[in-house]
Design a protein around this motif. Structure first.
Motif, PDB file in Angstrom:
ATOM      1  N   LEU A  35       0.263  83.112  37.748  1.00 26.89           N
ATOM      2  CA  LEU A  35       1.648  83.776  36.890  1.00 26.89           C
ATOM      3  C   LEU A  35       1.423  82.921  35.619  1.00 26.89           C
ATOM      4  N   TYR A  36       1.506  84.256  34.266  1.00 31.05           N
ATOM      5  CA  TYR A  36       1.752  83.426  33.210  1.00 31.05           C
ATOM      6  C   TYR A  36       2.994  83.534  32.343  1.00 31.05           C
ATOM      7  N   ILE A  37       4.017  84.733  33.501  1.00 32.18           N
ATOM      8  CA  ILE A  37       4.829  84.420  32.606  1.00 32.18           C
ATOM      9  C   ILE A  37       6.179  83.770  32.980  1.00 32.18           C
ATOM     10  N   TYR A  38       7.028  82.856  32.383  1.00 32.14           N
ATOM     11  CA  TYR A  38       8.005  81.692  32.530  1.00 32.14           C
ATOM     12  C   TYR A  38       9.266  81.869  31.665  1.00 32.14           C
ATOM     13  N   ILE A  39      10.436  83.214  31.742  1.00 28.32           N
ATOM     14  CA  ILE A  39      11.186  83.348  30.812  1.00 28.32           C
ATOM     15  C   ILE A  39      12.224  83.318  32.473  1.00 28.32           C
ATOM     16  N   ASN A  40      14.045  83.289  31.780  1.00 24.92           N
ATOM     17  CA  ASN A  40      14.763  84.038  32.238  1.00 24.92           C
ATOM     18  C   ASN A  40      14.852  83.107  33.592  1.00 24.92           C
ATOM     19  N   GLY A  41      14.446  81.976  33.007  1.00 24.46           N
ATOM     20  CA  GLY A  41      14.582  80.954  34.196  1.00 24.46           C
ATOM     21  C   GLY A  41      13.428  80.856  35.347  1.00 24.46           C
ATOM     22  N   ILE A  42      12.392  81.917  35.072  1.00 22.11           N
ATOM     23  CA  ILE A  42      11.730  81.251  36.392  1.00 22.11           C
ATOM     24  C   ILE A  42      10.620  80.796  36.006  1.00 22.11           C
ATOM     25  N   THR A  43      10.610  80.195  38.102  1.00 22.26           N
ATOM     26  CA  THR A  43       8.821  78.773  37.406  1.00 22.26           C
ATOM     27  C   THR A  43       8.518  79.551  38.693  1.00 22.26           C
ATOM     28  N   LEU A  44       7.109  78.508  39.008  1.00 20.86           N
ATOM     29  CA  LEU A  44       6.530  78.710  39.700  1.00 20.86           C
ATOM     30  C   LEU A  44       7.018  78.292  41.042  1.00 20.86           C
ATOM     31  N   ASP A  45       7.492  77.801  41.004  1.00 19.35           N
ATOM     32  CA  ASP A  45       8.339  77.753  42.399  1.00 19.35           C
ATOM     33  C   ASP A  45       8.824  78.564  43.252  1.00 19.35           C
ATOM     34  N   ASP A  46       9.017  79.934  43.512  1.00 22.38           N
ATOM     35  CA  ASP A  46      10.075  80.402  42.869  1.00 22.38           C
ATOM     36  C   ASP A  46       8.986  81.647  43.747  1.00 22.38           C
ATOM     37  N   GLU A  47       7.672  81.349  43.454  1.00 19.44           N
ATOM     38  CA  GLU A  47       6.608  81.648  43.908  1.00 19.44           C
ATOM     39  C   GLU A  47       6.137  81.221  44.675  1.00 19.44           C
ATOM     40  N   ILE A  48       5.574  79.966  45.222  1.00 19.01           N
ATOM     41  CA  ILE A  48       5.367  78.848  45.962  1.00 19.01           C
ATOM     42  C   ILE A  48       5.567  78.910  47.406  1.00 19.01           C
ATOM     43  N   GLN A  49       7.339  79.282  47.072  1.00 20.91           N
ATOM     44  CA  GLN A  49       8.492  78.525  48.394  1.00 20.91           C
ATOM     45  C   GLN A  49       8.146  80.254  48.910  1.00 20.91           C
ATOM     46  N   ALA A  50       8.181  81.434  48.215  1.00 20.48           N
ATOM     47  CA  ALA A  50       7.572  82.863  49.050  1.00 20.48           C
ATOM     48  C   ALA A  50       6.337  82.307  49.711  1.00 20.48           C
ATOM     49  N   ILE A  51       5.605  82.037  49.547  1.00 21.60           N
ATOM     50  CA  ILE A  51       3.672  82.108  50.091  1.00 21.60           C
ATOM     51  C   ILE A  51       4.010  80.817  51.221  1.00 21.60           C
ATOM     52  N   GLN A  52       4.646  79.678  51.138  1.00 22.29           N
ATOM     53  CA  GLN A  52       4.627  78.867  52.344  1.00 22.29           C
ATOM     54  C   GLN A  52       5.696  79.694  53.191  1.00 22.29           C
ATOM     55  N   GLU A  53       6.680  80.394  53.000  1.00 21.93           N
ATOM     56  CA  GLU A  53       7.964  81.707  53.931  1.00 21.93           C
ATOM     57  C   GLU A  53       6.426  82.266  54.476  1.00 21.93           C
ATOM     58  N   ILE A  54       5.546  82.611  54.415  1.00 19.62           N
ATOM     59  CA  ILE A  54       4.843  84.025  54.872  1.00 19.62           C
ATOM     60  C   ILE A  54       3.539  83.227  55.840  1.00 19.62           C
ATOM     61  N   GLY A  55       2.706  82.169  55.139  1.00 17.78           N
ATOM     62  CA  GLY A  55       1.794  81.583  55.590  1.00 17.78           C
ATOM     63  C   GLY A  55       0.580  81.710  55.382  1.00 17.78           C
ATOM     64  N   LEU A  56       0.584  82.254  54.640  1.00 13.39           N
ATOM     65  CA  LEU A  56      -0.554  82.558  53.325  1.00 13.39           C
ATOM     66  C   LEU A  56      -1.420  80.964  52.837  1.00 13.39           C
ATOM     67  N   ARG A  57      -2.859  80.776  52.785  1.00  9.99           N
ATOM     68  CA  ARG A  57      -3.018  79.583  52.452  1.00  9.99           C
ATOM     69  C   ARG A  57      -3.360  79.947  50.517  1.00  9.99           C
ATOM     70  N   PHE A  58      -2.641  78.981  50.340  1.00  7.56           N
ATOM     71  CA  PHE A  58      -2.537  79.298  48.804  1.00  7.56           C
ATOM     72  C   PHE A  58      -2.992  78.271  47.933  1.00  7.56           C
ATOM     73  N   HIS A  59      -4.163  79.498  46.559  1.00  6.68           N
ATOM     74  CA  HIS A  59      -3.984  78.611  45.448  1.00  6.68           C
ATOM     75  C   HIS A  59      -3.247  78.959  44.229  1.00  6.68           C
ATOM     76  N   ALA A  60      -2.165  78.397  43.656  1.00  9.86           N
ATOM     77  CA  ALA A  60      -1.055  78.316  42.970  1.00  9.86           C
ATOM     78  C   ALA A  60      -1.554  78.453  41.886  1.00  9.86           C
ATOM     79  N   SER A  61      -1.654  79.303  40.397  1.00  4.68           N
ATOM     80  CA  SER A  61      -2.318  78.786  38.976  1.00  4.68           C
ATOM     81  C   SER A  61      -0.783  78.693  38.141  1.00  4.68           C
ATOM     82  N   ARG A  62      -0.795  77.349  37.768  1.00  2.00           N
ATOM     83  CA  ARG A  62       0.286  77.358  36.091  1.00  2.00           C
ATOM     84  C   ARG A  62      -0.005  77.932  34.816  1.00  2.00           C
ATOM     85  N   GLY A  63       0.232  79.469  34.833  1.00  2.42           N
ATOM     86  CA  GLY A  63      -0.662  80.294  34.054  1.00  2.42           C
ATOM     87  C   GLY A  63       0.577  79.796  32.490  1.00  2.42           C
TER      88      GLY A  63
END
Ligand code: ZN
Length: 453
Positions: free
Chosen positions: A128-156
């Motif tokens: 994820l490499y777009i951080y505008i309008n209040g977006i943070t990587l947390d928005d994505e990480i929380q979604a993936i934790q809810e669904i249960g996928l093993r995850f490598h998050a990249s701070r783009g």
């Protein structure tokens, strides 16, 4: 302590060092970790949970996706961007991505993860490499934790806008000190470097045409100060990308990443379609990984990556579906089939890649690219990430003499069961962790709003 026994497996593909395939097999899992793999008759007959596959299923390690941009599922198949190459495609999409919101990131992450999981992926990275309008990587990480996928998050990140000679508009880039500060925050908050980790972090300045050499160097130094944090970027995606490197830095993409310290076992680069021979040897010698994205590379007319050549030089290679705006699917099994076909078409050699080699890229190859020795293979002590596919389906009719190769040759695009960390995430083809209909509806609403601006 809970145990799970999967029994009466027609063929179990271990992907271990001997590439053993076991017929009439069973698999025993204890607390999310594989305890035993072998012939049915050699395993215990009881467990807390039992899944009987009645001799009709192939079981294999969960597939691993090494390159993606989850948010792009919101801008799939945009008419104005359907027939462009990389730079023009990006320029037509940046203004739409300018309207992304935290909610858009959260919901699109769920859709991308759902599509990946239903087609066999159990571990994915995302960039994820777009951080505008209040977006943070947390928005994505929380979604993936809810669904249960093993995850490598990249701070783009993107820091060089048009006014500084970059490709993205100035409105969508960040300041470099802010990027580094947020990267540090995310590593401290989320990075878990333990064995069987469900969440690891990478730092991922986006591409030579959107970040500075300083940011590349400083991101590398920051990542290397925390064990297990990896480095990821786009490299040598097409000829224009190579030309940009030569014009901006006076170096080829391979020399550029070498100069900024982006080679080594903790680095993987996406695409690498136009890598020269010298760089391929360098990557092989240093263990620098490559995320092969054949679908996206063909869709954007970037070319065919020299994967056979890379494998011959021991470059670690995994598969990436890439963003859903340039593929436009998020299906690792389908990507494995494309890798198999493209290798043969590029080399004009039917031995350039076998169906089983394509499955290796999608499993053990991806694990190596992500720096993991606990996934990608089914053996005692490995994470219990595996998928099961019923061979009694139209796509496999007539191919029961070799259902493993048929997964690639015949294109199977959905799994019946998926277990991640020992937890059943797909049960008879249905996701167990998400009300998918509701999320699809939300996702489509947000996609329409994005286009309206
Ligand atoms: Zn990408």
């Amino acid at each position: 302590m809970t145990t799970l026994l999967v029994k009466n497996i027609r063929t179990l593909v271990t992907m271990n060092a001997e590439r053993l395939e076991i017929h009439d097999a069973a698999l025993l899992v204890k607390d999310g970790i594989i305890e035993q793999v072998g012939k049915d008759i050699d395993l215990p007959i009881t467990a807390d949970d039992i899944l009987d596959l009645h001799g009709r299923y192939v079981v294999l390690p969960g597939l691993i996706n090494t390159h993606h941009h989850f948010f792009q599922s919101l801008t799939r198949c945009i008419p104005a961007a359907q027939n462009y190459d990389l730079f023009n495609w990006l320029k037509s999409l940046y203004p739409i991505w300018n309207n992304l919101t935290p909610e858009a990131i959260h919901v699109s992450s769920k859709i991308a993860a759902a599509e990946l999981i239903l087609s066999g992926c159990t571990t994915s990275s995302d960039h994820l490499y777009i951080y505008i309008n209040g977006i943070t990587l947390d928005d994505e990480i929380q979604a993936i934790q809810e669904i249960g996928l093993r995850f490598h998050a990249s701070r783009g990140s993107m820091s060089v806008g048009e006014s500084q000679g970059g490709l993205p508009p100035d409105s969508i880039v960040e300041k470099e000190p802010d990027i580094l500060k947020d990267s540090q925050r995310l590593i401290e908050r989320y990075h878990d470097n333990s064995r069987h980790s469900m969440l690891k972090m990478s730092l991922a300045p986006c591409s030579p045409f959107s970040v500075s050499q300083d940011l590349m160097r400083e991101s590398a130094a920051l990542a290397r100060s925390s064990p297990g944090v990896r480095l990821h970027t786009h490299l040598a995606e097409n000829r224009a990308d190579v030309d940009y490197c030569m014009a901006a830095f006076g170096m080829s993409p391979g020399d550029y990443v070498d100069a900024v310290g982006w080679v080594g076992e903790d680095v993987w680069h996406a695409h690498c379609v136009q890598l020269d021979d010298r760089t391929i040897r360098n990557f092989g010698g240093t263990g620098t990984g490559v995320a092969h994205c054949p679908g996206s590379n063909m869709r954007l007319a970037s070319g065919m990556a020299p994967i056979r050549h890379m494998l011959n030089h021991r470059v670690p290679v995994g598969l990436g579906v890439d963003g859903s705006a340039s593929n436009d699917a998020s299906n690792v099994m389908s990507e494995a089939r494309l890798a198999f076909l493209v290798a043969r078409a590029r080399e004009l050699d039917a031995r350039a890649m076998t169906p089983r080699e394509a499955l290796e890229l999608a499993t053990i190859g991806g694990a190596r690219v992500l720096g993991r020795d606990d996934i990608g293979c089914l053996a005692p002590g490995m994470s219990a990430d595996f998928i099961a596919i019923n061979i009694d389906r139209p796509e496999l009719a007539g191919a029961h003499h070799d259902p493993v190769a048929a997964l690639i040759c015949c294109q199977v695009s959905a799994v019946d069961y998926s277990f991640i960390n020992g937890r059943k995430i797909v049960d008879q083809g249905q996701l167990t962790t998400l009300d998918l209909g509701k999320v699809v509806e939300e996702h489509n609403r947000i996609a329409c709003e994005l286009l309206r601006g």
